[in-house]
Write a protein that holds these residues in place. Structure first.
Motif, PDB file in Angstrom:
ATOM      1  N   GLU A  71      58.390  67.109  10.492  1.00  0.00           N
ATOM      2  CA  GLU A  71      58.087  68.208  11.421  1.00  0.00           C
ATOM      3  C   GLU A  71      56.590  68.478  11.421  1.00  0.00           C
ATOM      4  N   GLN A  74      54.670  65.510  13.133  1.00  0.00           N
ATOM      5  CA  GLN A  74      54.800  65.510  14.594  1.00  0.00           C
ATOM      6  C   GLN A  74      54.378  66.835  15.202  1.00  0.00           C
ATOM      7  N   LYS A  75      53.934  67.763  14.378  1.00  0.00           N
ATOM      8  CA  LYS A  75      53.496  69.093  14.808  1.00  0.00           C
ATOM      9  C   LYS A  75      54.630  69.898  15.442  1.00  0.00           C
ATOM     10  N   THR A  76      55.864  69.473  15.208  1.00  0.00           N
ATOM     11  CA  THR A  76      56.976  70.244  15.767  1.00  0.00           C
ATOM     12  C   THR A  76      57.229  71.505  14.947  1.00  0.00           C
ATOM     13  N   GLN A  78      55.213  73.752  14.612  1.00  0.00           N
ATOM     14  CA  GLN A  78      54.658  74.824  15.458  1.00  0.00           C
ATOM     15  C   GLN A  78      55.755  75.456  16.318  1.00  0.00           C
TER      16      GLN A  78
ATOM     17  N   ASN B  45      47.461  81.130  18.240  1.00  0.00           N
ATOM     18  CA  ASN B  45      48.464  80.946  17.187  1.00  0.00           C
ATOM     19  C   ASN B  45      48.843  82.272  16.548  1.00  0.00           C
ATOM     20  N   CYS B  50      52.513  82.125  14.993  1.00  0.00           N
ATOM     21  CA  CYS B  50      52.527  80.872  14.241  1.00  0.00           C
ATOM     22  C   CYS B  50      51.572  80.935  13.057  1.00  0.00           C
ATOM     23  N   TYR B  78      55.482  79.618  24.265  1.00  0.00           N
ATOM     24  CA  TYR B  78      54.217  79.082  23.759  1.00  0.00           C
ATOM     25  C   TYR B  78      54.210  77.560  23.797  1.00  0.00           C
ATOM     26  N   PRO B  80      51.847  74.894  22.162  1.00  0.00           N
ATOM     27  CA  PRO B  80      50.672  74.668  21.317  1.00  0.00           C
ATOM     28  C   PRO B  80      49.826  73.508  21.827  1.00  0.00           C
ATOM     29  N   HIS B  82      49.194  70.579  20.577  1.00  0.00           N
ATOM     30  CA  HIS B  82      49.965  69.339  20.603  1.00  0.00           C
ATOM     31  C   HIS B  82      51.377  69.732  20.991  1.00  0.00           C
ATOM     32  N   PRO B  83      51.884  69.255  22.132  1.00  0.00           N
ATOM     33  CA  PRO B  83      53.234  69.665  22.504  1.00  0.00           C
ATOM     34  C   PRO B  83      54.221  69.330  21.390  1.00  0.00           C
ATOM     35  N   PRO B  84      54.959  70.313  20.893  1.00  0.00           N
ATOM     36  CA  PRO B  84      55.854  70.065  19.754  1.00  0.00           C
ATOM     37  C   PRO B  84      57.153  69.420  20.214  1.00  0.00           C
ATOM     38  N   LEU B  85      57.125  68.122  20.419  1.00  0.00           N
ATOM     39  CA  LEU B  85      58.295  67.440  20.981  1.00  0.00           C
ATOM     40  C   LEU B  85      58.918  66.515  19.940  1.00  0.00           C
ATOM     41  N   TYR B  86      60.234  66.424  19.978  1.00  0.00           N
ATOM     42  CA  TYR B  86      60.930  65.453  19.138  1.00  0.00           C
ATOM     43  C   TYR B  86      61.028  64.169  19.944  1.00  0.00           C
ATOM     44  N   MET B  87      60.274  63.162  19.495  1.00  0.00           N
ATOM     45  CA  MET B  87      60.069  61.967  20.310  1.00  0.00           C
ATOM     46  C   MET B  87      61.344  61.170  20.569  1.00  0.00           C
TER      47      MET B  87
END
Lengths: 287, 336
Positions: A71, A74-76, A78, B45, B50, B78, B80, B82-87
């Protein structure tokens, strides 16, 4: 929390993690059952559990390494911070998902004693008692793994540290025989632990005063106690190592004793490390 | 809507945000403007919960982000930096998870997910893995995530960084579109972008709030001494003589020149530059000298931005003045 739980489960079952974990556990318990119950024709299934507990050294870190480290990478994390879900719920959701992944192979394993009992006398009470202890001990190790994963953003490092810690725990009883049982040896070991503890506190809180404070107070207490009553330290270090061993306590169950103190010990380990994981997540908010 | 009060944040010894206060009212598009490392992301943030603040308070619709995080966070969407995405997930799966975590269930969840997919224009990629999407689409998925739960305020941290020009325009259009239904705060270090989309600018430099107001207002008020550039056939001394009686001239600079034309920079301390240009014109006409070319050098936001960023250390009092004022404050920076 439910959302986190469901999401984590989807991650585990979409990737290989859950399957690899389950397969390894089943293979190991399967080999154990072959050796003890089938080949040696021993009717005690609990011996199998005692034998296969060593597999946790590898599979628990593999299961838990990504849980928080990934987490972060991947900066998730946040996203988790910005969602209206508290960090405690995030950790609990993740932990419950891990327990669920862990329970599935255990359900399969739970069928073994019943199957064996069709072909001979199996004392089911000790079998299932040990299985419960096996589950709770694994759950405690998973909690340790979650905490280790929360310390770094590198999955590999989390797995490496996890394996080292669990391996040390596994062998701590055997190692305890080799460490110095003299008062001086124990005092020296406590000194080293004090330094390490200070370093960890410094790493976690970036607070020098607190880190040095804890280290120095611990050292001062050690020195004081050492000069007042040297005998207090005799045999202390091996004793502590034996007491801390999770695996050693599983053996009590395998030997046919349902030890409530051990269960409470496992549960305390779970609560303690989950608490630390929450703090570790919270700490990132403050740094 | 959002009220930030005396916010400060230290990273160890480093002061990242220095006593910032401002109020954000509903129905505007706010642009957080500042050079890299100015404290924009840190401020955002903290507003979104955050990050903790060293000092100060953030109230979202009256809910303190630290004391009542759940109530406050429900009002904010929000994205952030870096888009907080699960790839490994598809946008659809991802949005369902975020919606659920925001407390949406069943029919409402599906309805909102399809609504944000529609709004952000990702319906043609909603079943692909996020890791295979282009950066622009990833950014859209990130924005879609922020829109779930119908928050009152959408906060976007540098949403256009790293996109190609077409994607940038698309995201800007999307922000403008969102501005019609939500309060939007977005940060950028690109001035023209903020100028194009926002109706309110919050300028931050070196952790301090240096300006707050409408772009036109800022531009009008923050002009550095106005200047007229003049090309004439009169010589250096003659120009000064001609303009001797003209009021509001602060300084006359003449460019050294070999040719028969002289280029002079006339700086003014007057608010209305046209007043001055007409006086100059008349003065030249009376002396029977020719003005070949006369142009006004107006300060633009770019200059203001650079100047404010550089002066952030010098004028600590300025942001205090702004804090005292109510909501959509006019900038006080020209005083300085």
């Amino acid at each position: 929390m439910i959302a986190i739980l469901k999401h984590e489960l989807r991650i585990y079952f979409h990737s290989l993690t859950a399957y690899v974990f389950g397969a390894f556990l089943l293979v190991f318990v399967g080999i154990g059952a072959m050796l003890y119950n089938l080949q040696a024709a021993v009717s005690n299934f609990e011996f199998v559990l005692g034998f296969s507990s060593v597999v946790f050294v590898v599979i628990v870190p593999v299961l838990t390494m990504r849980v928080i480290a990934e987490e972060r990478k991947q900066k998730t994390d946040q996203l988790l911070y910005s969602l209206p879900v508290s960090t405690t719920k995030v950790i609990l959701g993740k932990y419950l998902a891990l327990l669920f992944v862990y329970l599935i192979p255990l359900c399969v394993i739970a069928a073994y004693p019943v199957i064996f009992s069709q072909y001979g006398d199996v004392y089911l009470v000790t079998s299932y008692g040990s299985l419960i202890a096996f589950f709770i001990m694994g759950a405690a190790l998973i909690a340790v793994g979650v905490f280790i994963s929360s310390l770094t953003e590198n999955q590999g490092l989390a797995a490496g540290i996890g394996i080292a810690v669990i391996l040390f725990n596994y062998f701590s009883v055997s190692l305890a025989e080799y460490v110095s049982a003299t008062a001086f040896g124990t005092a020296a070991a406590i000194f080293i632990i004090a330094v390490l503890l200070g370093w960890i506190i410094h790493h976690l809180t970036k607070n020098n005063t607190l880190a040095y404070g804890v280290s120095l107070v611990l050292m001062a207490v050690t020195v004081a106690v050492f000069f007042v009553d040297e005998t207090k330290f005799e045999g202390l270090l091996p004793d502590i190592m034996k007491k801390l061993s999770l695996f050693d306590r599983l053996d009590t169950f395998v030997n046919g004793v349902f030890d409530m103190t051990a269960i409470i010990y496992f549960l305390s380990v779970i609560v303690f490390f989950l608490f630390l994981s929450v703090q570790s997540l919270e700490k990132r908010r403050y740094n | 809507m959002i009220s930030v009060k005396h916010l400060s944040k230290y990273y160890g010894e480093h002061l990242a945000v220095d006593d910032i206060s401002f109020d954000i009212t509903e129905g505007h598009v706010y642009g957080f403007l500042g050079p890299n490392g100015a404290g924009k992301s840190t401020t955002m943030n903290i507003i979104t919960g955050c990050l903790s603040a060293t000092d100060g308070k953030v109230l979202i619709d009256g809910h303190d982000i630290f004391d009542e995080p759940d109530a406050a966070k429900k009002l904010i969407g929000y994205l952030p930096e870096h888009p907080p995405l699960y790839m490994n997930e598809s946008p659809l799966e991802y949005l369902k998870f975020v919606g659920e975590a925001k407390g949406l269930r069943g029919a409402e969840l599906s309805a909102q997910v399809s609504e944000v997919i529609e709004k952000t224009g990702i319906s043609n990629v909603k079943n692909r893995r996020i890791s295979t999407l282009s950066k622009g689409y990833k950014q859209r998925v990130g924005i879609a995530q922020a829109l779930l739960g119908n928050p009152k305020v959408i906060i976007l941290d540098e949403p256009t960084v790293g996109l190609d020009p077409i994607q940038i325009i698309e995201i800007r259009d999307l922000i403008t579109e969102l501005g019609k239904t939500h309060t939007v705060i977005f940060s950028s270090h690109i001035l023209s972008e903020v100028q194009a989309i926002c109706d309110q600018i919050v300028m931050i430099a070196k952790g301090k709030l240096v300006a707050f107001g409408e772009p036109e207002e800022l531009q009008k008020q923050l002009l550095t001494p106005n200047e007229i550039i003049l090309t004439t056939d009169a010589a250096d001394i003659e120009i000064k003589k001609i303009l001797d009686n003209v009021e509001h001239i602060a300084e006359i600079d003449v460019e050294p020149s070999e040719s028969e034309f002289t280029v002079a920079h006339i700086k003014s301390d007057h608010d209305d530059i046209y007043d001055l240009s007409s006086s100059v014109f008349r003065a030249f006409a009376v002396s029977d000298r020719i003005i070949y070319e006369m142009s006004l050098k107006k300060g633009n936001l770019e200059d203001v931005f650079i100047e404010l960023s550089e002066n952030a250390d010098a004028e600590p009092a300025k942001s205090d003045e702004i804090q005292e004022k109510d909501v959509t404050v006019e900038s006080e920076v020209d005083k300085a």
